[in-house]
Design a protein around this motif. Structure first.
Motif, mmCIF file in Angstrom:
data_model
loop_
_atom_site.group_PDB
_atom_site.id
_atom_site.type_symbol
_atom_site.label_atom_id
_atom_site.label_comp_id
_atom_site.label_asym_id
_atom_site.label_seq_id
_atom_site.Cartn_x
_atom_site.Cartn_y
_atom_site.Cartn_z
ATOM 1 N N UNK A 171 0.024 -2.327 -5.396
ATOM 2 C CA UNK A 171 -1.375 -1.963 -5.154
ATOM 3 C C UNK A 171 -1.457 -1.274 -3.805
ATOM 4 N N UNK A 172 -1.869 -0.028 -3.825
ATOM 5 C CA UNK A 172 -1.986 0.719 -2.578
ATOM 6 C C UNK A 172 -3.247 0.348 -1.809
ATOM 7 N N UNK A 173 -4.354 0.220 -2.521
ATOM 8 C CA UNK A 173 -5.645 -0.015 -1.865
ATOM 9 C C UNK A 173 -6.451 -1.050 -2.646
ATOM 10 N N UNK A 174 -6.986 -2.022 -1.916
ATOM 11 C CA UNK A 174 -7.963 -2.952 -2.477
ATOM 12 C C UNK A 174 -9.353 -2.480 -2.060
ATOM 13 N N UNK A 175 -10.237 -2.300 -3.038
ATOM 14 C CA UNK A 175 -11.617 -1.900 -2.763
ATOM 15 C C UNK A 175 -12.518 -3.087 -3.050
ATOM 16 N N UNK A 220 -4.964 -7.700 -2.508
ATOM 17 C CA UNK A 220 -3.503 -7.651 -2.555
ATOM 18 C C UNK A 220 -2.948 -6.295 -2.141
ATOM 19 N N UNK A 221 -3.807 -5.357 -1.800
ATOM 20 C CA UNK A 221 -3.345 -4.017 -1.468
ATOM 21 C C UNK A 221 -2.760 -3.914 -0.071
ATOM 22 N N UNK A 278 -14.578 3.012 7.299
ATOM 23 C CA UNK A 278 -13.331 2.534 7.908
ATOM 24 C C UNK A 278 -12.352 2.157 6.796
ATOM 25 N N UNK A 279 -11.183 2.745 6.844
ATOM 26 C CA UNK A 279 -10.094 2.465 5.907
ATOM 27 C C UNK A 279 -9.017 1.745 6.721
ATOM 28 N N UNK A 280 -8.671 0.509 6.334
ATOM 29 C CA UNK A 280 -7.864 -0.339 7.213
ATOM 30 C C UNK A 280 -6.614 -0.864 6.515
ATOM 31 N N UNK A 281 -5.596 -1.100 7.306
ATOM 32 C CA UNK A 281 -4.420 -1.811 6.813
ATOM 33 C C UNK A 281 -4.762 -3.290 6.730
ATOM 34 N N UNK A 282 -4.587 -3.869 5.553
ATOM 35 C CA UNK A 282 -4.980 -5.256 5.330
ATOM 36 C C UNK A 282 -4.228 -6.205 6.261
ATOM 37 N N UNK A 283 -2.993 -5.846 6.595
ATOM 38 C CA UNK A 283 -2.199 -6.707 7.462
ATOM 39 C C UNK A 283 -2.830 -6.930 8.820
#
Length: 332
Positions: A4-8, A83-84, A168-173
């Motif tokens: 999963x690249x991106x979770x929306x 999970x992205x 804002x597009x963010x790294x989940x980590x």
């Protein structure tokens, strides 16, 4: 879906009139390795049924039900299921252009970004025409990758400080590593969150392109008639939580952080002036005032004489305001 690249995350509450536009835009995304987490926040209209239709026909659409807790609580719930590699928060009465997530994902990957900021169109509820307005476009030039604190300082220098978490597009980590969450139970909850994630991010960039489509409609949180007590409570919570955040992350202290504390304290000041004298004397509001004054003293007043008088010498400030009503000499 293995990767999963991106979770929306899409909070859903009583938006049956607009929800299909939002979810259709996610079905059309050119980036396919995405998951859409729809959080039904106790809707009482047909919103849940609409969300369920999309979950049934799309394997990557997940519907989660919860008791009504507000926008922050819904976002936090959705975030806990994500999970992205990256996460994005989309309001359910708005939508994205079709290639938005692909552009954001590719730039974030190419530049190894923690946060990527972008801009928005606006449109009115009674018209599909997309408008590029000045107040949702960055004034400054942002051509490099910055640390979060560098980016915040450049926003200050260019008067570009108003950012929605939907841009804002963010790294989940980054969010998980720092245990970041939206403050629940207040309005304008994204002000604190966006400042926190930017303050801690190592690599931040700006894509000065409108990829988000923000609906202007009657009755929205941002366009509703002002409730000054709610605003004051929200700003007080932001300042107190911000101070706690600085104590937990002392490496971020500096002129940029102090500026934001003064920025929020100025909002508290302006909202306070909208109250009548009787309301200002409420016990809870007096406590809010004392808490904000105590926090702001730690970060300084800059050269803002109004804030200094308001928080340090309220009786003198009140006297000068009363004089101004009769003698328009002082600019307070």
């Amino acid at each position: 879906m293995d990767k999963i690249d991106v979770s929306v995350v899409v909070p859903v509450y009583n938006v049956e009139k607009y929800l299909k536009d939002c979810l259709d835009s996610l079905e059309r995304q050119t980036l396919k390795n995405i998951e859409v987490i729809m959080v039904n926040d106790g809707s009482t209209d047909g919103s849940r049924n609409i969300a369920e239709e999309y979950a049934c026909r799309n394997d990557n659409f997940l519907l989660i039900d919860r008791l009504n807790g507000g926008l922050s609580a819904a976002r936090n719930t959705g975030m806990s299921f994500a999970k992205g590699k990256y996460i994005y928060f989309l309001d359910s009465d708005d939508y994205l252009v079709d290639n938005a997530l692909e552009l954001l994902y590719k730039k974030s990957e190419n530049d190894n970004l923690d946060v990527l900021l972008f801009t928005s169109y606006t449109f009115h509820d009674d018209s599909p025409e997309l408008i590029m307005e000045k107040h949702v476009k960055y004034r400054g030039e942002y051509t490099h990758v910055y640390s979060g604190l560098q980016a915040l300082q450049k926003f200050i220098d260019n008067n570009d400080v108003c950012i929605s978490c939907c841009w804002i597009f963010s790294r989940l980590g980054v969010i998980r590593e720092n245990k970041l969450k939206f403050y629940e139970g207040i309005i304008h909850e994204d002000h604190l969150f966006q400042w926190q994630i930017l303050s801690l991010s190592k690599r931040v960039a700006v894509l000065n392109s409108p990829l988000y489509c923000r609906r202007i409609c009657p009755g929205s949180i941002t366009s509703a008639k002002s409730d000054w007590i709610k605003k004051i409570y929200a700003v007080r919570c932001t300042i107190v939580a911000g101070d706690m955040f600085v104590m937990q992350n002392p490496e971020i202290i500096g002129k940029t952080t102090c500026w934001f504390m003064r920025f929020w304290a100025n909002f508290f000041f302006m909202d306070w002036l909208m109250l009548d004298e009787y309301t200002r004397n409420r016990y809870d509001l007096k406590i809010f005032y004392i808490e904000v004054a105590d926090v702001l003293t730690k970060y300084g007043f800059g050269n803002n004489i109004r804030l200094w008088l308001f928080y340090k010498h309220p009786k003198i400030f009140g006297l000068l305001r009363r004089i101004k009503r009769f003698v328009k000499v002082l600019e307070l």
